[in-house]
Design an enzyme around this catalytic site. Structure first.
Site, PDB file in Angstrom:
ATOM      1  N   LYS A  54       0.842  -1.207   0.000  1.00  0.00           N
ATOM      2  CA  LYS A  54       0.000   0.000   0.000  1.00  0.00           C
ATOM      3  C   LYS A  54       0.873   1.251   0.000  1.00  0.00           C
ATOM      4  O   LYS A  54       0.641   2.190  -0.760  1.00  0.00           O
ATOM      5  CB  LYS A  54      -0.943   0.000   1.215  1.00  0.00           C
ATOM      6  CG  LYS A  54      -2.106  -0.954   1.069  1.00  0.00           C
ATOM      7  CD  LYS A  54      -2.850  -1.197   2.384  1.00  0.00           C
ATOM      8  CE  LYS A  54      -3.923  -2.277   2.177  1.00  0.00           C
ATOM      9  NZ  LYS A  54      -4.550  -2.751   3.418  1.00  0.00           N
ATOM     10  N   GLN A  98      -4.892  -1.291   9.518  1.00  0.00           N
ATOM     11  CA  GLN A  98      -4.839  -2.647   8.966  1.00  0.00           C
ATOM     12  C   GLN A  98      -5.485  -3.638   9.946  1.00  0.00           C
ATOM     13  O   GLN A  98      -5.181  -3.648  11.140  1.00  0.00           O
ATOM     14  CB  GLN A  98      -3.376  -3.028   8.693  1.00  0.00           C
ATOM     15  CG  GLN A  98      -3.185  -4.346   7.988  1.00  0.00           C
ATOM     16  CD  GLN A  98      -3.687  -4.371   6.540  1.00  0.00           C
ATOM     17  OE1 GLN A  98      -3.742  -3.344   5.876  1.00  0.00           O
ATOM     18  NE2 GLN A  98      -4.061  -5.542   6.068  1.00  0.00           N
ATOM     19  N   ASP A 121     -11.333   2.911   3.896  1.00  0.00           N
ATOM     20  CA  ASP A 121     -11.787   1.519   3.837  1.00  0.00           C
ATOM     21  C   ASP A 121     -13.310   1.439   3.692  1.00  0.00           C
ATOM     22  O   ASP A 121     -13.843   0.389   3.332  1.00  0.00           O
ATOM     23  CB  ASP A 121     -11.429   0.792   5.147  1.00  0.00           C
ATOM     24  CG  ASP A 121     -10.164  -0.048   5.046  1.00  0.00           C
ATOM     25  OD1 ASP A 121      -9.897  -0.568   3.962  1.00  0.00           O
ATOM     26  OD2 ASP A 121      -9.473  -0.171   6.077  1.00  0.00           O
TER      27      ASP A 121
HETATM   28  N1  GUN Z   1      -6.959  -6.624   6.118  1.00  0.00           N
HETATM   29  C1  GUN Z   1      -7.176  -7.365   5.003  1.00  0.00           C
HETATM   30  N2  GUN Z   1      -7.837  -6.643   4.073  1.00  0.00           N
HETATM   31  C2  GUN Z   1      -8.024  -5.411   4.599  1.00  0.00           C
HETATM   32  C3  GUN Z   1      -8.623  -4.223   4.110  1.00  0.00           C
HETATM   33  O1  GUN Z   1      -9.157  -4.144   3.002  1.00  0.00           O
HETATM   34  N3  GUN Z   1      -8.602  -3.160   4.965  1.00  0.00           N
HETATM   35  C4  GUN Z   1      -8.046  -3.236   6.203  1.00  0.00           C
HETATM   36  N4  GUN Z   1      -8.099  -2.132   6.958  1.00  0.00           N
HETATM   37  N5  GUN Z   1      -7.489  -4.313   6.683  1.00  0.00           N
HETATM   38  C5  GUN Z   1      -7.475  -5.397   5.886  1.00  0.00           C
END
Ligand code: GUN
Length: 296
Positions: A54, A98, A121
């Site tokens: 990311k 995350q 998100d």
């Molecule tokens: N963990 C796995 N996929 C995601 C996601 O799309 N967003 C977040 N915040 N954590 C994750």
């Protein structure tokens, strides 16, 4: 193989290109650089890989990336204090915590402490409610990526029969809301659905998001249907570790009109949509026009 392959890897590259163009324009015309803060608590190996990816892609499209790594035993109050600081930092347009979080933390409380307009998100309860009532919101990245691919392939989705298999808050439910917003007739199927094969056989669009390797066989797919496979399952086959989706790709591709592969389908779209959401959040924060084609 009869089906057209929907190339998510290529499509994600195109989305990142559009994001980068918009970022360049924001810098040139307004002196603004969008910023994304990613918070990782603990050392979960998969999460570390995601967070690194990311951060890298954020910088590649010209945005600022702020990474915050906290120890696994960080008190929840410290994480909430960091989120408060990021909520109030005008250089930060998007905040992503995350998941999963360590067990001593309350995920709902943490997610709902993010300012909704920075919740890239789309997990905050306000954004869930806004999406459910058809109002402007931040939309969860994976379903947004699926919607973009479906719109790109079909143009209008109006009147199509769509079945979403899986009812998670992260994919299944928001996916169903987005398809409804595009005037599909939507069924949400799940582990207790009766006659699942027959339900799926009626669908013009099948979105599989259950996390069970190859659970949808090709003979459930209507001739010519579009299949979007959200599953990413690691299995052992012929002594090798391989990634497979929730759909049995080989047999489904014989009947589908179009299908996403795993890997290289939905997966790459998720981070591309995170970047798209960050530039959207930045435009909204500055009352500027939003990028076209990058929102729901
Ligand atoms: N963990 C796995 N996929 C995601 C996601 O799309 N967003 C977040 N915040 N954590 C994750």
């Amino acid at each position: 193989m009869a089906a057209t392959l929907i190339d998510g890897k290529a499509f994600a590259g195109k989305v990142r290109g559009q994001v980068a163009e918009h970022v360049a324009r924001l810098k040139e015309e307004h002196g603004i650089t969008p910023g994304l803060a990613v918070v990782l608590v603990g050392e979960d190996p998969a999460s570390q890989v995601y967070v690194r990816s990311k951060g890298k892609q954020t910088v590649e499209v010209g945005m600022n990336s702020y990474e915050h790594k906290l120890e696994a035993d960080t008190p929840e109050a410290d994480l909430l204090a960091l989120i408060d600081q990021l909520n109030n930092d005008p250089a930060v347009n998007g905040i992503l915590v995350q998941l999963p979080l360590p067990k001593h933390m309350n995920e709902e409380l943490v997610i709902n402490s993010i300012a909704p307009e920075k919740d890239v998100d789309g997990f905050h309860i306000s954004n869930v409610g806004l999406l459910g009532t058809g109002q402007k919101s931040m939309v969860p990245c994976t379903p947004l990526g699926c919607l973009m691919m479906l719109r790109d392939h079909h143009g209008s989705l109006s009147g199509m029969d769509a079945v979403v298999i899986g009812r998670s808050n992260i994919v299944g439910k928001p996916m169903a809301q987005l398809l409804l917003g595009d005037s599909c007739t939507v069924t949400i199927a799940h582990s207790r659905t009766k006659d699942l094969p027959d339900v799926v056989r009626r669908a013009d669009i099948v979105v599989a998001a259950v996390g069970r390797p190859e659970m949808v066989p090709g003979d459930w797919i209507k001739e010519g249907a579009t299949v979007i496979d959200v599953g990413i399952n690691r299995i052992e086959r012929d002594g090798k570790n391989v990634l497979v989706g929730d759909v049995d790709f080989a047999s489904a591709a014989e009947r589908a009109g179009a299908i996403t592969p795993v890997p290289g389908g939905v997966g790459p779209m998720t981070i591309a949509c995170l970047l798209a959401n960050t530039v959207t959040a930045c435009c909204r924060a500055h009352n500027l026009a939003e990028p076209e084609g990058l929102t729901a």
